[in-house]
Design a protein around this motif. Structure first.
Motif, PDB file in Angstrom:
ATOM      1  N   GLY A 287       8.088  11.840  -0.701  1.00  0.00           N
ATOM      2  CA  GLY A 287       8.390  12.684   0.475  1.00  0.00           C
ATOM      3  C   GLY A 287       9.181  12.061   1.530  1.00  0.00           C
ATOM      4  O   GLY A 287       9.633  12.409   2.638  1.00  0.00           O
ATOM      5  N   SER A 288       9.622  10.731   1.231  1.00  0.00           N
ATOM      6  CA  SER A 288      10.402  10.140   2.269  1.00  0.00           C
ATOM      7  C   SER A 288      11.591  10.534   2.458  1.00  0.00           C
ATOM      8  O   SER A 288      12.109  10.559   3.697  1.00  0.00           O
ATOM      9  N   VAL A 289      12.279  11.365   1.423  1.00  0.00           N
ATOM     10  CA  VAL A 289      13.672  11.991   1.727  1.00  0.00           C
ATOM     11  C   VAL A 289      13.590  13.261   2.644  1.00  0.00           C
ATOM     12  O   VAL A 289      14.065  13.298   3.749  1.00  0.00           O
TER      13      VAL A 289
ATOM     14  N   ARG B 163       8.075   2.621   4.908  1.00  0.00           N
ATOM     15  CA  ARG B 163       9.515   1.661   4.503  1.00  0.00           C
ATOM     16  C   ARG B 163      10.243   2.581   4.004  1.00  0.00           C
ATOM     17  O   ARG B 163      11.498   2.660   4.438  1.00  0.00           O
ATOM     18  N   ASP B 164      10.087   3.624   3.061  1.00  0.00           N
ATOM     19  CA  ASP B 164      11.148   4.487   2.421  1.00  0.00           C
ATOM     20  C   ASP B 164      11.545   5.462   3.227  1.00  0.00           C
ATOM     21  O   ASP B 164      12.782   5.930   3.613  1.00  0.00           O
ATOM     22  N   SER B 165      10.516   6.126   4.101  1.00  0.00           N
ATOM     23  CA  SER B 165      10.955   7.073   5.306  1.00  0.00           C
ATOM     24  C   SER B 165      11.731   6.470   6.203  1.00  0.00           C
ATOM     25  O   SER B 165      12.864   7.150   6.696  1.00  0.00           O
ATOM     26  N   THR B 166      11.447   5.455   6.840  1.00  0.00           N
ATOM     27  CA  THR B 166      12.415   4.616   7.771  1.00  0.00           C
ATOM     28  C   THR B 166      14.067   4.365   6.879  1.00  0.00           C
ATOM     29  O   THR B 166      14.975   4.600   7.631  1.00  0.00           O
ATOM     30  N   THR B 167      13.876   4.050   5.770  1.00  0.00           N
ATOM     31  CA  THR B 167      15.333   4.024   5.215  1.00  0.00           C
ATOM     32  C   THR B 167      16.080   5.225   5.014  1.00  0.00           C
ATOM     33  O   THR B 167      17.260   5.525   5.306  1.00  0.00           O
ATOM     34  N   MET B 168      15.382   6.395   4.784  1.00  0.00           N
ATOM     35  CA  MET B 168      15.888   7.764   4.578  1.00  0.00           C
ATOM     36  C   MET B 168      16.135   8.345   6.113  1.00  0.00           C
ATOM     37  O   MET B 168      17.178   8.766   6.317  1.00  0.00           O
TER      38      MET B 168
ATOM     39  N   SER C 155       0.812  -1.318  -0.001  1.00  0.00           N
ATOM     40  CA  SER C 155       0.022  -0.064   0.078  1.00  0.00           C
ATOM     41  C   SER C 155       1.016   1.330   0.124  1.00  0.00           C
ATOM     42  O   SER C 155       2.033   1.128   0.240  1.00  0.00           O
ATOM     43  N   THR C 156       0.193   2.175  -0.247  1.00  0.00           N
ATOM     44  CA  THR C 156       0.857   3.566  -0.359  1.00  0.00           C
ATOM     45  C   THR C 156       1.426   4.029   1.038  1.00  0.00           C
ATOM     46  O   THR C 156       2.742   4.439   1.081  1.00  0.00           O
ATOM     47  N   LEU C 157       0.697   3.573   2.014  1.00  0.00           N
ATOM     48  CA  LEU C 157       1.183   4.140   3.465  1.00  0.00           C
ATOM     49  C   LEU C 157       2.379   3.074   3.765  1.00  0.00           C
ATOM     50  O   LEU C 157       3.225   3.849   4.270  1.00  0.00           O
TER      51      LEU C 157
ATOM     52  N   SER D  43       8.512  23.773   2.622  1.00  0.00           N
ATOM     53  CA  SER D  43       9.272  22.807   2.269  1.00  0.00           C
ATOM     54  C   SER D  43       8.922  21.758   1.061  1.00  0.00           C
ATOM     55  O   SER D  43       9.496  21.485   0.144  1.00  0.00           O
ATOM     56  N   LYS D  44       7.504  21.502   1.073  1.00  0.00           N
ATOM     57  CA  LYS D  44       6.749  20.704  -0.019  1.00  0.00           C
ATOM     58  C   LYS D  44       7.005  21.508  -1.229  1.00  0.00           C
ATOM     59  O   LYS D  44       7.401  20.893  -2.388  1.00  0.00           O
TER      60      LYS D  44
END
Length: 263
Positions: free
Chosen positions: A109-111, A9-14, A2-4, A254-255
């Motif tokens: 937005g994960s970065v 996952r990607d935000s945790t990686t960043m 899912s998108t969430l 920022s966005k």
């Protein structure tokens, strides 16, 4: 997925990436920490007796001034720590890593989320270290209740989140790390002209509105009241309002800056 789930996952990686950078390059964090610690020691041991006599009833009581000073220094620590965030974001933009991330199949937005969460964690860690120095030189919070301690911690996190979003915006619009550091200077300059070192009432009349109508003063007065178990008045609502306003402003700024097509 899912998108969430993808965003988490990607935000945790960043986030992991930013924390690894902070560990590999500790000099920036240490330089930021030195300023509030040195100011704390300077004003306590060099100016402590004079300052306590000036804001009290004429009697020199260094312990009373330590109790007054430490909450302001903790807020100043947050402002200083977020300067590193602006520099880090600017370096990512100028060195091309953001352009590479744009080409990958990751949440857009994960970065930025990684930078924000990492910065808030670093702010809290910095506050704990500076607070430990304050306790070591005599700061005590014996009159605060458990609920007031929890509220104080929540205020610190909320204030760190607000300033982090502003710092991210400053970093995104800066062409290089030096410009980002200069653009973020108000985050460490404003505490110097707030109620960190002396009450607003003790300042010259023409200067009092400058010190009073800014985000740091109500936040400092609220934290001071929570940690010392004293009255807060309207400062609590003003501090929350400033935090929410800065968070919203910083987020949309920022966005918009991050989504702008690179030149």
């Amino acid at each position: 997925m899912s998108t969430l789930s993808l965003a988490v996952r990607d935000s945790t990686t960043m986030l992991r990436r930013n924390l690894l950078h902070a560990r590999r390059y500790p000099s920036l964090t240490l330089n930021v920490l030195l300023t509030p610690i040195m100011l704390l020691l300077l004003f306590v041991y060099i100016f402590g007796d004079v300052m306590s006599a000036g804001i009290g009833d004429g009697g020199a009581d260094r312990s009373a001034y330590i109790a007054y000073l430490v909450p302001g220094i903790l807020m100043m620590t947050i402002g200083g720590t977020t300067i590193g965030t602006a520099v880090s974001v600017s370096m990512d933009m100028s060195e091309g890593i953001i352009a590479r991330f744009r080409t990958l199949a990751i949440h857009r937005g994960s970065v930025i989320i990684g930078h924000v969460v990492g910065s808030v964690l670093q702010c809290i860690a910095s506050v704990v270290l500076v607070g430990a120095v304050g306790v070591a030189i005599g700061f005590r919070s014996t009159d605060a209740t458990v609920l007031e301690w929890i509220a104080a911690f929540g205020l610190l996190v909320l204030f760190a989140l607000a300033l982090t979003w502003i710092a991210v915006g400053m970093g995104l619009i800066s062409p290089n790390a030096e410009a980002a550091s200069n653009n973020a200077l108000p985050l460490i300059f404003l505490p110097l002209i707030s109620s960190t070192f002396v009450p607003v009432d003790a300042m010259p009349g023409w200067f009092q509105p400058i010190a009073e109508y800014q985000p740091f003063t109500p936040a400092i007065e609220t934290l001071r009241g929570l940690l010392l178990g004293t009255e807060i008045g309207n400062n609590g609502w003003l501090a929350i309002a400033w935090c929410l306003a800065l968070t919203v402003l910083g987020y949309f700024w920022s966005k918009a800056s991050f989504n702008r097509d690179p030149k």
